[in-house]
Design a protein around this motif. Structure first.
Motif, PDB file in Angstrom:
ATOM      1  N   GLU A 296       0.827  -1.207   0.000  1.00 12.01           N
ATOM      2  CA  GLU A 296       0.000   0.000   0.000  1.00 12.01           C
ATOM      3  C   GLU A 296       0.864   1.263   0.000  1.00 12.01           C
ATOM      4  O   GLU A 296       0.508   2.275  -0.588  1.00 12.01           O
ATOM      5  CB  GLU A 296      -0.922  -0.022   1.218  1.00 12.01           C
ATOM      6  CG  GLU A 296      -1.966   1.055   1.188  1.00 12.01           C
ATOM      7  CD  GLU A 296      -2.967   0.921   2.311  1.00 12.01           C
ATOM      8  OE1 GLU A 296      -3.108   1.897   3.052  1.00 12.01           O
ATOM      9  OE2 GLU A 296      -3.579  -0.158   2.435  1.00 12.01           O
ATOM     10  N   LEU A 297       2.023   1.205   0.665  1.00  8.24           N
ATOM     11  CA  LEU A 297       2.912   2.358   0.728  1.00  8.24           C
ATOM     12  C   LEU A 297       3.509   2.713  -0.626  1.00  8.24           C
ATOM     13  O   LEU A 297       3.931   3.848  -0.851  1.00  8.24           O
ATOM     14  CB  LEU A 297       4.036   2.122   1.736  1.00  8.24           C
ATOM     15  CG  LEU A 297       3.613   1.998   3.205  1.00  8.24           C
ATOM     16  CD1 LEU A 297       4.820   1.708   4.077  1.00  8.24           C
ATOM     17  CD2 LEU A 297       2.902   3.250   3.658  1.00  8.24           C
ATOM     18  N   GLN A 298       3.541   1.744  -1.555  1.00 10.64           N
ATOM     19  CA  GLN A 298       4.103   1.984  -2.884  1.00 10.64           C
ATOM     20  C   GLN A 298       3.047   2.436  -3.899  1.00 10.64           C
ATOM     21  O   GLN A 298       3.391   2.784  -5.014  1.00 10.64           O
ATOM     22  CB  GLN A 298       4.798   0.715  -3.394  1.00 10.64           C
ATOM     23  CG  GLN A 298       6.000   0.330  -2.556  1.00 10.64           C
ATOM     24  CD  GLN A 298       6.522  -1.041  -2.946  1.00 10.64           C
ATOM     25  OE1 GLN A 298       5.760  -1.950  -3.268  1.00 10.64           O
ATOM     26  NE2 GLN A 298       7.843  -1.194  -2.902  1.00 10.64           N
ATOM     27  N   MET A 299       1.777   2.421  -3.474  1.00 10.04           N
ATOM     28  CA  MET A 299       0.710   2.838  -4.396  1.00 10.04           C
ATOM     29  C   MET A 299       0.806   4.331  -4.662  1.00 10.04           C
ATOM     30  O   MET A 299       1.163   5.117  -3.792  1.00 10.04           O
ATOM     31  CB  MET A 299      -0.668   2.484  -3.816  1.00 10.04           C
ATOM     32  CG  MET A 299      -0.926   0.997  -3.813  1.00 10.04           C
ATOM     33  SD  MET A 299      -2.548   0.583  -3.130  1.00 10.04           S
ATOM     34  CE  MET A 299      -3.619   1.401  -4.253  1.00 10.04           C
ATOM     35  N   ARG A 300       0.447   4.712  -5.880  1.00  9.87           N
ATOM     36  CA  ARG A 300       0.527   6.122  -6.276  1.00  9.87           C
ATOM     37  C   ARG A 300      -0.618   6.919  -5.646  1.00  9.87           C
ATOM     38  O   ARG A 300      -1.713   6.421  -5.480  1.00  9.87           O
ATOM     39  CB  ARG A 300       0.514   6.237  -7.794  1.00  9.87           C
ATOM     40  CG  ARG A 300       1.777   5.596  -8.392  1.00  9.87           C
ATOM     41  CD  ARG A 300       1.914   5.812  -9.858  1.00  9.87           C
ATOM     42  NE  ARG A 300       2.192   7.170 -10.258  1.00  9.87           N
ATOM     43  CZ  ARG A 300       3.406   7.704 -10.351  1.00  9.87           C
ATOM     44  NH1 ARG A 300       4.456   6.998 -10.014  1.00  9.87           N
ATOM     45  NH2 ARG A 300       3.577   8.939 -10.784  1.00  9.87           N
ATOM     46  N   VAL A 301      -0.332   8.180  -5.330  1.00 10.87           N
ATOM     47  CA  VAL A 301      -1.311   9.061  -4.696  1.00 10.87           C
ATOM     48  C   VAL A 301      -1.970   9.967  -5.729  1.00 10.87           C
ATOM     49  O   VAL A 301      -1.444  10.193  -6.812  1.00 10.87           O
ATOM     50  CB  VAL A 301      -0.667   9.931  -3.585  1.00 10.87           C
ATOM     51  CG1 VAL A 301      -0.169   9.067  -2.455  1.00 10.87           C
ATOM     52  CG2 VAL A 301       0.429  10.804  -4.127  1.00 10.87           C
TER      53      VAL A 301
END
Length: 184
Positions: free
Chosen positions: A3-8
């Motif tokens: 989840e931390l690597q997902m784009r914002v």
């Protein structure tokens, strides 16, 4: 992918920037820290980038509801002291009066819309010192809308209250808190 690597999204960046600005206004960040973190927040690509900017800040309080409706047929509606003011407040009262004291309330929105639907009652709105109120959209068939020394144009950094709605036989008064005189 974690989840931390997902784009914002732009909205995620803006929400983090607002949280950083609130932390600065609360004295949790210095001006330099705010500038550094805002630069990173506005160019962040992943949730991990954003999370690193706020992990040392306390969890936020639950947001104040965007719209609250207060209704009374014949009683006195009153809000005062330490209460959370929503961005939009709809107040309906057939026979009773309404008093909204914002002078000690928690107001997180720079603009608050108050919509009054009064038949036979009157309303009083007490602003914090420096607050401004526009009552141009409020109609009173047989009453008045008085703002006294309260300005009606928005001012930077000041609470701006926009009052709309109508009353048939009542009135509207917008004022600052009464000065308390103490004698020794």
């Amino acid at each position: 992918m974690s989840e931390l690597q997902m784009r914002v999204s732009d909205e995620d960046r803006e929400r983090t920037a607002q949280r950083l600005q609130r932390a600065f206004s609360e004295g949790r960040l210095t001006h330099l820290e705010l500038e550094d973190r805002l630069e990173i927040a506005l160019t962040a690509k992943t949730y991990g980038d954003l999370l690193g900017l706020i992990t040392d800040l306390p969890d936020e309080q639950p947001p104040v509801s965007d719209v609250i409706e207060l209704e009374s047929k014949n009683g006195h509606l009153k809000r005062s002291g330490d209460w959370a003011v929503p961005r939009r407040l709809r107040v309906t009262s057939k026979y009773g009066s309404v008093e909204l004291d914002l002078s000690e309330a928690v107001v997180i929105h720079p603009v608050v819309d108050i919509e009054l639907d009064l038949t036979y009652g009157s309303a009083k709105i007490i602003l914090p010192e420096g607050g401004v109120a526009n009552v141009d959209a409020f109609q009173s068939d047989w009453g008045h809308a008085a703002t006294g020394d309260v300005p009606s144009r928005p001012r930077p950094g000041a609470l701006y209250v926009v009052v709309s709605g109508r009353t048939k036989y009542g009135g509207l008064t917008v004022r600052y808190p009464r000065k308390r005189w103490f004698t020794h």
